[in-house]
Design a protein around this motif. Structure first.
Motif: not given
Ligand code: HEM
Length: 148
Positions: A42-52, A97-107, A54-57
């Motif tokens: 809700a706060a940051e809608p762009s984060t949702r697609a990062l979890f496609n 490290n596990q988060h660094n390799v995921r595209d689109g994950v931002r500080h 793992v079936n975030v839908d």
């Protein structure tokens, strides 16, 4: 070095483990993680697609539950290592490290999630010493996100 004072860490661990009724309870962990993920989307809608992947839908699907349990079990492990700074540091480096390799994950997203956790634990835990949680979670989030 230390992540937060010995007393703060003791309070955080006690309050967290009390909410989990002294066991690793999947329904309680899922309730906590759903509250956190819903608030983050809700706060940051762009984060949702990062979890496609793992079936975030379908947040009630096995895939998303399994993902949620990976995250919140990790958080559980981190919290319970607040008195073991060497181990906690290594756990955080591994998660970084596990988060660094995921595209689109931002500080920035880690600040969003951290503020959501600060704001929601009061209603998720029976007792909530907000200062202790702020002091201890700061280093946990920083440890995962600092190299992003
Ligand atoms: C995956 C923990 C915060 C994005 C994971 C995994 C764990 C985890 C254990 C699975 C690792 C793997 O299988 O590679 C945590 C913890 C967090 C946190 C403990 C905070 C204390 C965040 C934040 C974001 C994020 C703020 C970004 C919005 C992701 C993504 C994945 C992931 C995109 C991969 C999902 C997939 O399997 O496709 N996280 N995470 N995480 N995390 Fe986090």
């Amino acid at each position: 070095g230390q992540f937060c004072s010995y007393e703060d860490a003791a309070n955080v661990m006690r309050e967290w483990n009390k909410a989990l009724k002294g066991g690793n309870s999947a329904p309680i962990l899922l309730r906590i993680s759903n509250a956190i993920f819903n608030a983050m989307f809700a706060a940051e809608p762009s984060t949702r697609a990062l979890f496609n992947r793992v079936n975030v839908d379908d947040m009630h699907s096995g895939e998303f539950h399994a993902h949620s349990l990976r995250v919140v079990n990790a958080l559980d492990n981190l919290i319970n290592k607040l008195h073991n700074a060497d181990t906690l540091t290594e756990m955080l480096a591994h998660l970084a490290n596990q988060h660094n390799v995921r595209d689109g994950v931002r500080h920035h997203y880690f600040h969003v999630m951290r503020d959501i956790i600060y704001g929601s634990l009061g209603s998720l835990l029976d007792s909530y010493n907000e200062d202790a949680w702020r002091n201890c979670l700061f280093g946990i989030f920083r440890g995962i996100a600092k190299s992003l």
